[in-house]
Design a protein around this motif. Structure first.
Motif, PDB file in Angstrom:
ATOM      1  N   ALA A  84       0.802  -1.232   0.000  1.00  0.00           N
ATOM      2  CA  ALA A  84       0.000   0.000   0.000  1.00  0.00           C
ATOM      3  C   ALA A  84       0.828   1.272   0.000  1.00  0.00           C
ATOM      4  O   ALA A  84       0.318   2.334  -0.349  1.00  0.00           O
ATOM      5  CB  ALA A  84      -0.932   0.007   1.214  1.00  0.00           C
ATOM      6  N   VAL A  85       2.089   1.203   0.422  1.00  0.00           N
ATOM      7  CA  VAL A  85       2.948   2.384   0.477  1.00  0.00           C
ATOM      8  C   VAL A  85       3.958   2.312  -0.655  1.00  0.00           C
ATOM      9  O   VAL A  85       4.781   1.406  -0.709  1.00  0.00           O
ATOM     10  CB  VAL A  85       3.685   2.481   1.826  1.00  0.00           C
ATOM     11  N   GLU A  86       3.884   3.283  -1.561  1.00  0.00           N
ATOM     12  CA  GLU A  86       4.798   3.323  -2.704  1.00  0.00           C
ATOM     13  C   GLU A  86       5.455   4.695  -2.766  1.00  0.00           C
ATOM     14  O   GLU A  86       4.774   5.716  -2.916  1.00  0.00           O
ATOM     15  CB  GLU A  86       4.061   3.033  -4.007  1.00  0.00           C
TER      16      GLU A  86
ATOM     17  N   SER B 143      15.959   8.297   3.741  1.00  0.00           N
ATOM     18  CA  SER B 143      16.966   8.727   4.722  1.00  0.00           C
ATOM     19  C   SER B 143      17.916   7.615   5.123  1.00  0.00           C
ATOM     20  O   SER B 143      18.973   7.886   5.715  1.00  0.00           O
ATOM     21  CB  SER B 143      16.274   9.279   5.971  1.00  0.00           C
ATOM     22  N   THR B 144      17.581   6.366   4.812  1.00  0.00           N
ATOM     23  CA  THR B 144      18.425   5.244   5.237  1.00  0.00           C
ATOM     24  C   THR B 144      19.115   4.529   4.079  1.00  0.00           C
ATOM     25  O   THR B 144      19.821   3.550   4.302  1.00  0.00           O
ATOM     26  CB  THR B 144      17.591   4.212   6.028  1.00  0.00           C
ATOM     27  N   GLY B 145      18.919   4.993   2.858  1.00  0.00           N
ATOM     28  CA  GLY B 145      19.613   4.389   1.726  1.00  0.00           C
ATOM     29  C   GLY B 145      19.075   3.053   1.276  1.00  0.00           C
ATOM     30  O   GLY B 145      19.795   2.256   0.659  1.00  0.00           O
ATOM     31  N   VAL B 146      17.793   2.772   1.556  1.00  0.00           N
ATOM     32  CA  VAL B 146      17.202   1.504   1.130  1.00  0.00           C
ATOM     33  C   VAL B 146      16.942   1.548  -0.378  1.00  0.00           C
ATOM     34  O   VAL B 146      16.320   2.479  -0.888  1.00  0.00           O
ATOM     35  CB  VAL B 146      15.890   1.218   1.884  1.00  0.00           C
ATOM     36  N   GLN B 147      17.413   0.526  -1.063  1.00  0.00           N
ATOM     37  CA  GLN B 147      17.223   0.440  -2.515  1.00  0.00           C
ATOM     38  C   GLN B 147      16.092  -0.491  -2.898  1.00  0.00           C
ATOM     39  O   GLN B 147      15.381  -0.259  -3.876  1.00  0.00           O
ATOM     40  CB  GLN B 147      18.509  -0.062  -3.177  1.00  0.00           C
TER      41      GLN B 147
ATOM     42  N   ASP C 126       6.511 -12.315  -1.698  1.00  0.00           N
ATOM     43  CA  ASP C 126       6.688 -12.473  -3.139  1.00  0.00           C
ATOM     44  C   ASP C 126       6.373 -11.213  -3.921  1.00  0.00           C
ATOM     45  O   ASP C 126       5.905 -11.259  -5.063  1.00  0.00           O
ATOM     46  CB  ASP C 126       5.852 -13.652  -3.670  1.00  0.00           C
ATOM     47  N   ARG C 127       6.651 -10.065  -3.278  1.00  0.00           N
ATOM     48  CA  ARG C 127       6.573  -8.778  -3.953  1.00  0.00           C
ATOM     49  C   ARG C 127       7.849  -7.996  -3.665  1.00  0.00           C
ATOM     50  O   ARG C 127       8.499  -8.213  -2.643  1.00  0.00           O
ATOM     51  CB  ARG C 127       5.347  -7.973  -3.508  1.00  0.00           C
ATOM     52  N   GLU C 128       8.151  -7.072  -4.562  1.00  0.00           N
ATOM     53  CA  GLU C 128       9.375  -6.298  -4.413  1.00  0.00           C
ATOM     54  C   GLU C 128       9.116  -4.828  -4.753  1.00  0.00           C
ATOM     55  O   GLU C 128       8.470  -4.515  -5.751  1.00  0.00           O
ATOM     56  CB  GLU C 128      10.470  -6.849  -5.329  1.00  0.00           C
ATOM     57  N   TRP C 129       9.646  -3.955  -3.877  1.00  0.00           N
ATOM     58  CA  TRP C 129       9.635  -2.515  -4.142  1.00  0.00           C
ATOM     59  C   TRP C 129      11.061  -2.063  -4.400  1.00  0.00           C
ATOM     60  O   TRP C 129      11.996  -2.502  -3.714  1.00  0.00           O
ATOM     61  CB  TRP C 129       9.074  -1.765  -2.939  1.00  0.00           C
ATOM     62  N   SER C 130      11.263  -1.177  -5.389  1.00  0.00           N
ATOM     63  CA  SER C 130      12.590  -0.630  -5.649  1.00  0.00           C
ATOM     64  C   SER C 130      12.514   0.881  -5.687  1.00  0.00           C
ATOM     65  O   SER C 130      11.514   1.459  -6.140  1.00  0.00           O
ATOM     66  CB  SER C 130      13.168  -1.161  -6.957  1.00  0.00           C
ATOM     67  N   ALA C 131      13.577   1.544  -5.233  1.00  0.00           N
ATOM     68  CA  ALA C 131      13.563   2.995  -5.041  1.00  0.00           C
ATOM     69  C   ALA C 131      13.285   3.798  -6.306  1.00  0.00           C
ATOM     70  O   ALA C 131      12.397   4.656  -6.306  1.00  0.00           O
ATOM     71  CB  ALA C 131      14.877   3.433  -4.394  1.00  0.00           C
ATOM     72  N   PRO C 132      14.021   3.583  -7.396  1.00  0.00           N
ATOM     73  CA  PRO C 132      13.765   4.429  -8.569  1.00  0.00           C
ATOM     74  C   PRO C 132      12.399   4.202  -9.193  1.00  0.00           C
ATOM     75  O   PRO C 132      11.748   5.140  -9.661  1.00  0.00           O
ATOM     76  CB  PRO C 132      14.891   4.032  -9.542  1.00  0.00           C
ATOM     77  N   ASP C 133      11.937   2.950  -9.182  1.00  0.00           N
ATOM     78  CA  ASP C 133      10.638   2.629  -9.789  1.00  0.00           C
ATOM     79  C   ASP C 133       9.486   3.040  -8.884  1.00  0.00           C
ATOM     80  O   ASP C 133       8.465   3.565  -9.334  1.00  0.00           O
ATOM     81  CB  ASP C 133      10.570   1.126 -10.089  1.00  0.00           C
ATOM     82  N   GLY C 134       9.646   2.779  -7.581  1.00  0.00           N
ATOM     83  CA  GLY C 134       8.653   3.198  -6.602  1.00  0.00           C
ATOM     84  C   GLY C 134       7.410   2.341  -6.515  1.00  0.00           C
ATOM     85  O   GLY C 134       6.467   2.679  -5.807  1.00  0.00           O
ATOM     86  N   LYS C 135       7.376   1.210  -7.211  1.00  0.00           N
ATOM     87  CA  LYS C 135       6.185   0.359  -7.250  1.00  0.00           C
ATOM     88  C   LYS C 135       6.466  -1.011  -6.642  1.00  0.00           C
ATOM     89  O   LYS C 135       7.588  -1.505  -6.676  1.00  0.00           O
ATOM     90  CB  LYS C 135       5.714   0.169  -8.697  1.00  0.00           C
TER      91      LYS C 135
END
Length: 286
Positions: free
Chosen positions: A180-182, A246-250, A256-265
């Motif tokens: 729910a948070v992107e 603020s913590t550098g999470v990529q 079985d889901r993945e969020w990535s910083a540049p994509d945001g989804k």
């Protein structure tokens, strides 16, 4: 003779935006230049939609985590978030009305603590929940009435207008919604490698306290958390995304889901890369 100077700062800013490839549409109203809104960095969807910037999102996640750590019900989180929305727009302010400071605009002169303590979001949130807990029957009150019992504001009904947004945030951040948070995060990360992993682990411990599940920090590129159920897993996963800037999470993986910083989804992950329902995995920029 009066000569009007051109808005040099605005022109320079527009030129800078052009260098970075940002499409700029400028409106002129009454001789004033209006800059465009560049849009929110975080979208929260849970039976409704709320748009926040990265700072607001991190503060909302911390307020929620402190409530969960103190074993407060979700309704208390809704009241706390609505209060912070109204008092500071979820920003940790260093000033306010008279001596008010912080997320909840608490006043040192009224016994809330020193300015330094009140500007610690964890301390401020904890003090708010302590005060709310003392209000008899707050669970059955309207959001604005419960908040007013704590805040004693000159605008007692102002908190109610944030009830819907706060309900959406609380549902997502307590883990009752999936993916729910992107948040979309671009540019150079604040931290990398071992420094990022250490800051991330420390931030989680400070927000979640002793109730935090087993944290595996054996990998310098991030951490993993064992979770007891899916709700707790999404609770932590959403916190990680909220604090990623603020913590550098990529990257964050769960269920079985993945969020990535540049994509945001949040995207489906299959095979060996999937984290499953028992572990939340966070990777930082190296």
């Amino acid at each position: 003779m009066c000569v009007r100077r051109k808005p040099i700062v605005v022109v320079a800013l527009l030129a800078l935006l052009g260098v970075f490839g940002v499409v700029v549409v400028v409106n002129s109203v009454g001789g004033k230049i209006q800059l465009p809104q560049l849009g929110p960095e975080c979208i929260v969807r849970a039976d409704g939609e709320v748009a926040l910037d990265l700072v607001q999102m991190a503060n909302a996640a911390t307020i929620t985590a402190v409530g969960m750590r103190r074993k407060m019900p979700e309704r208390a989180v809704v009241v706390a978030l609505a209060t912070a929305f109204q008092e500071s727009k979820l920003e940790n302010l260093d000033t306010g009305d008279r001596d008010s400071v912080g997320l909840f605009q608490q006043r040192p002169s009224q016994g809330w603590g020193t300015p330094e303590k009140i500007q610690d979001p964890r301390y401020a949130a904890s003090k708010f929940y302590s005060a709310l807990k003392k209000v008899k029957g707050w669970q059955k009150m309207r959001v604005t009435d419960a908040a007013q019992k704590v805040q004693r504001s000159a605008y007692p009904n102002a908190y109610e207008k944030w009830a819907d947004e706060s309900t959406v945030l609380a549902k997502a951040l307590t883990g009752r919604a999936t993916g729910a948070v992107e948040c979309t995060i671009n540019g150079e990360p604040a931290l990398r490698g071992a420094a990022a992993a250490a800051a991330l682990a420390e931030g989680m411990r400070l927000d979640w306290g002793k109730g935090l599940g087993a944290v595996d920090e054996s990998q310098p590129g991030g951490l993993s958390l064992a979770v007891k159920n899916v709700n707790i897993g999404w609770r932590y996963a959403h916190w990680l995304v909220s604090h990623a800037s603020s913590t550098g999470v990529q990257r964050v993986r769960f269920a079985d889901r993945e969020w990535s910083a540049p994509d945001g989804k949040w995207q489906p992950v299959t095979g060996a890369q999937g984290a499953g329902n028992a572990t939340v995995v966070a990777e930082v920029f190296r």
